[in-house]
Every structure is written in C-alpha cells, then in structure tokens.
Scaffold this motif. Structure first.
Motif, mmCIF file in Angstrom:
data_model
loop_
_atom_site.group_PDB
_atom_site.id
_atom_site.type_symbol
_atom_site.label_atom_id
_atom_site.label_comp_id
_atom_site.label_asym_id
_atom_site.label_seq_id
_atom_site.Cartn_x
_atom_site.Cartn_y
_atom_site.Cartn_z
ATOM 1 N N THR A 64 0.132 -1.319 -0.062
ATOM 2 C CA THR A 64 -0.139 -0.145 -0.415
ATOM 3 C C THR A 64 0.880 1.337 -0.026
ATOM 4 N N ALA A 65 2.003 1.400 0.827
ATOM 5 C CA ALA A 65 2.307 2.290 1.162
ATOM 6 C C ALA A 65 3.519 3.221 -0.038
ATOM 7 N N ARG A 66 4.149 1.986 -0.351
ATOM 8 C CA ARG A 66 4.611 1.440 -1.626
ATOM 9 C C ARG A 66 3.527 2.340 -3.156
ATOM 10 N N THR A 67 2.930 1.468 -3.563
ATOM 11 C CA THR A 67 2.042 1.816 -4.676
ATOM 12 C C THR A 67 1.302 3.602 -4.662
ATOM 13 N N LEU A 68 1.600 4.154 -3.276
ATOM 14 C CA LEU A 68 1.032 5.032 -2.569
ATOM 15 C C LEU A 68 2.207 6.053 -3.236
ATOM 16 N N ALA A 69 3.601 6.011 -2.674
ATOM 17 C CA ALA A 69 4.807 6.882 -3.527
ATOM 18 C C ALA A 69 4.521 7.137 -4.691
ATOM 19 N N GLN A 70 4.520 5.268 -5.700
ATOM 20 C CA GLN A 70 4.440 5.796 -7.124
ATOM 21 C C GLN A 70 3.807 6.593 -7.296
ATOM 22 N N PHE A 71 2.238 6.747 -7.463
ATOM 23 C CA PHE A 71 1.438 7.729 -7.905
ATOM 24 C C PHE A 71 1.203 8.792 -7.643
ATOM 25 N N ARG A 72 2.243 8.904 -5.871
ATOM 26 C CA ARG A 72 2.840 10.724 -5.500
ATOM 27 C C ARG A 72 3.883 11.223 -6.529
ATOM 28 N N ASN A 73 4.941 10.328 -6.898
ATOM 29 C CA ASN A 73 5.585 10.289 -7.888
ATOM 30 C C ASN A 73 5.669 10.190 -9.177
ATOM 31 N N ALA A 74 4.558 9.905 -9.336
ATOM 32 C CA ALA A 74 4.526 10.120 -10.984
ATOM 33 C C ALA A 74 3.251 11.000 -11.401
ATOM 34 N N MET A 75 3.236 11.936 -10.216
ATOM 35 C CA MET A 75 2.101 13.364 -10.625
ATOM 36 C C MET A 75 3.243 14.161 -9.931
ATOM 37 N N LYS A 76 4.088 14.416 -9.314
ATOM 38 C CA LYS A 76 4.547 15.522 -9.496
ATOM 39 C C LYS A 76 5.343 16.031 -10.744
ATOM 40 N N PRO A 77 5.037 17.367 -10.928
ATOM 41 C CA PRO A 77 5.226 17.909 -11.653
ATOM 42 C C PRO A 77 7.024 17.320 -11.963
ATOM 43 N N ASP A 78 6.898 17.589 -13.569
ATOM 44 C CA ASP A 78 8.668 17.410 -13.702
ATOM 45 C C ASP A 78 9.409 18.150 -13.970
ATOM 46 N N TRP A 79 11.057 18.521 -13.358
ATOM 47 C CA TRP A 79 11.724 19.275 -13.405
ATOM 48 C C TRP A 79 12.497 19.129 -14.527
ATOM 49 N N ARG A 80 12.700 18.012 -15.589
ATOM 50 C CA ARG A 80 13.850 17.879 -15.804
ATOM 51 C C ARG A 80 13.631 18.302 -17.614
ATOM 52 N N THR A 81 12.339 18.301 -17.947
ATOM 53 C CA THR A 81 12.154 18.617 -19.159
ATOM 54 C C THR A 81 11.882 19.771 -19.507
ATOM 55 N N ALA A 82 11.257 20.802 -18.300
ATOM 56 C CA ALA A 82 11.625 22.099 -18.467
ATOM 57 C C ALA A 82 13.070 22.572 -18.623
ATOM 58 N N TYR A 83 13.877 21.773 -17.604
ATOM 59 C CA TYR A 83 15.536 22.338 -17.422
ATOM 60 C C TYR A 83 16.240 21.733 -19.010
ATOM 61 N N MET A 84 15.668 20.498 -19.365
ATOM 62 C CA MET A 84 16.310 20.344 -20.717
ATOM 63 C C MET A 84 15.547 21.151 -21.653
ATOM 64 N N ALA A 85 14.350 22.021 -21.748
ATOM 65 C CA ALA A 85 13.800 22.901 -23.079
ATOM 66 C C ALA A 85 15.248 24.162 -22.786
ATOM 67 N N ALA A 86 15.099 24.272 -22.006
ATOM 68 C CA ALA A 86 16.110 25.515 -21.178
ATOM 69 C C ALA A 86 17.276 25.928 -21.356
ATOM 70 N N ASP A 87 17.766 24.449 -21.002
ATOM 71 C CA ASP A 87 19.577 24.560 -22.016
ATOM 72 C C ASP A 87 19.853 24.571 -22.883
ATOM 73 N N PHE A 88 18.674 23.268 -23.749
ATOM 74 C CA PHE A 88 19.037 23.180 -25.445
ATOM 75 C C PHE A 88 18.884 24.970 -25.896
ATOM 76 N N ALA A 89 17.556 24.705 -26.040
ATOM 77 C CA ALA A 89 17.826 26.316 -26.387
ATOM 78 C C ALA A 89 18.851 27.933 -26.113
ATOM 79 N N PHE A 90 19.025 27.528 -24.492
ATOM 80 C CA PHE A 90 20.359 28.607 -23.697
ATOM 81 C C PHE A 90 22.156 28.051 -25.060
#
Length: 277
Positions: free
Chosen positions: A178-204
């Motif tokens: 139960t705890a591990r499954t909820l943690a997976q759901f919570r992590n899946a719903m967190k905003p993703d810092w990497r995609t926005a960073y990769m877009a900014a880094d590529f453009a820069f």
C-alpha cells in the motif's frame, strides 16, 4: 574385413543403446515443485522438493528437533522475493535465499540464508543468515506430502505456511504494498523539473529561443526542484545577461546543492567561475 565391419556395427549399436539408457529420467522419491504467489505487487517464489510421510514418524525422529533442516528434500529449498519485504517484522532485501528451519516442539526458527544454491543444509553457514525469526508451530490436518503454500493473503501481507504430517508453521511476509504503491502514484503526479530544464538548456546552448522564453522554462524547473543542473544554467544565463555578482551567487548555490555523486560537477563549476571576468 567383413568381421571388422560387423564388429564396428555392433559397437555403434551398443554405444547408442548405452547413450539412450543414460538419458532415461527416473522419478525422485521426493518430487520437486515451484509455487509463485503475488502479494500485492511483489512476487514470492518457492522452489522445493516434497518428501512424503510414508508411514514414518516425522517430528523428533526423521526430522530431529533443534537441528537445522533443509525444509524439504534434495537441494535446499529456495525462496525469491521480487521486492524488499519484512519477515515477521524483520527487513529482508529482495533477492534469492535458501530457506532452512530448526524445528522445535514449541518454537521453530525460520532462516533465510544468503547462500541460495546448496545441497540440503549440510553446508549451511549461520554467518550467512540474512534473517532468522522464531515462529510457533500449529496442529493441522494430516499432509502426506510436504507443502509450502500461502493460505492467507491481503494487499500487504501473506501467511506462508510450511505444512507436513500434522504440523503447520505460519510465517508472516509483509510487502508494504500500500505505501509503496501510493508513493509511486505521488511521484508520478509530481511536476517534472527535467523536461523544462532540458528545454531551457537546449535553447540556451543553441540560441534557439528568446531569453524571456528560456527563463520561463527555467523558472518552471526551479519551482519543482532546485538542483545543481538548473541552478548552474541560471548562473550562466545571469552571467550572459551581464549580472556577474548574481551569477557567482547562483553558482555557489549550485555547488551547495551537489550530491556526493556530483562532486566532480561541482568542482568544474568552481573552476569555470574562477575564470569569469
């Protein structure tokens, strides 16, 4: 010459017959079996051989009390967990173990040993034990053949039962599903810092967007998770914009955010900042 040919033919026939005989498979007195039980999202697999009672006295006789037993026949019983679990409250990392027991009249020790492949318990080394727990045996209906099964299940737990003759030994396995499954759901719903960073880094790096657009992406990344990568990009953007003091300060934030695995990255930042004019 004909005798030599005849002899060769006879020899070839005998050899082929012997080879066929060598391939004959005979049944074991204690047949092997494998059971896999999924507990929540964790697979528990037990591979063991099943001795029969066959009219014999078992406990305290064929299987002595207070001595390590292979919990089966032939090779040691093997148990595999696809995830980390707890055994009667004791943590056990995922992996494959040999399963041994020490039967007693009022208490059994159940042992998960790190050496999976061994013959019986003859080479059992207690120094290799990963987990050892004590459990209470229970009277049970007669089981002619040793049986290891999972008669009780919930989302998080299972009762693994070792059942032979008129004794059953329950062992509680907790998968924390139960705890591990909820943690997976919570992590899946967190905003993703990497995609926005990769877009900014590529453009820069490629001058592919306006500073305002790059900063918008970078701010999105920083809002989710400030780390050495996006802070270092912010420092470089500040330097490019001519704000050297702010760039140095942000670069130091980036260095401070480095993990142990990112020390080389932090050293490179310090080297580059030292060359800034």
């Amino acid at each position: 010459m004909r005798k030599s040919i005849l002899f060769a033919l006879c020899l070839a026939t005998a050899t082929a017959t012997f080879a066929q005989q060598q391939q004959i498979r005979s049944p074991r007195p204690s047949p092997s079996t494998t059971i896999t039980q999924t507990v929540g999202i964790t697979d528990v697999t037990v591979k063991y051989s099943r001795p029969g009672v066959k009219g014999r006295a078992i406990w305290g006789a064929l299987v002595p009390y207070d001595k390590v037993w292979r919990t089966g026949a032939n090779e040691a019983t093997i148990i595999t967990f696809s995830d980390d679990v707890s055994i009667e409250g004791q943590k056990l990392p995922k992996g494959t173990y040999s399963l041994h027991t020490v039967p007693g009249q009022s208490q059994w020790a159940v042992i998960f040993n790190k050496v999976a492949n061994q013959w019986g318990s003859y080479s059992y080394d207690p120094a290799q034990d990963a987990v050892r727990v004590n459990v209470t045996p229970m009277p049970a209906p007669h089981a002619e053949w040793l049986t290891i099964d999972f008669p009780e299940l919930t989302t998080d737990t299972a009762k693994m039962r070792i059942h032979w003759e008129k004794v059953a030994v329950p062992v509680t396995i907790n998968t924390d599903t139960t705890a591990r499954t909820l943690a997976q759901f919570r992590n899946a719903m967190k905003p993703d810092w990497r995609t926005a960073y990769m877009a900014a880094d590529f453009a820069f790096e490629n001058n592919a967007a306006t500073p305002a657009e790059i900063n918008q992406w970078l701010d999105q990344s920083l809002a989710v998770n400030q780390n050495i990568a996006n802070l270092w990009l912010k420092a470089r953007m500040q330097r490019k914009a001519g704000n050297l003091a702010a760039a140095r300060a942000t670069a130091q934030q980036a260095v401070a955010a480095a993990t142990d695995q990112q020390k080389d990255f932090a050293n490179e930042i310090n080297r580059q900042v030292g060359e800034w004019k």
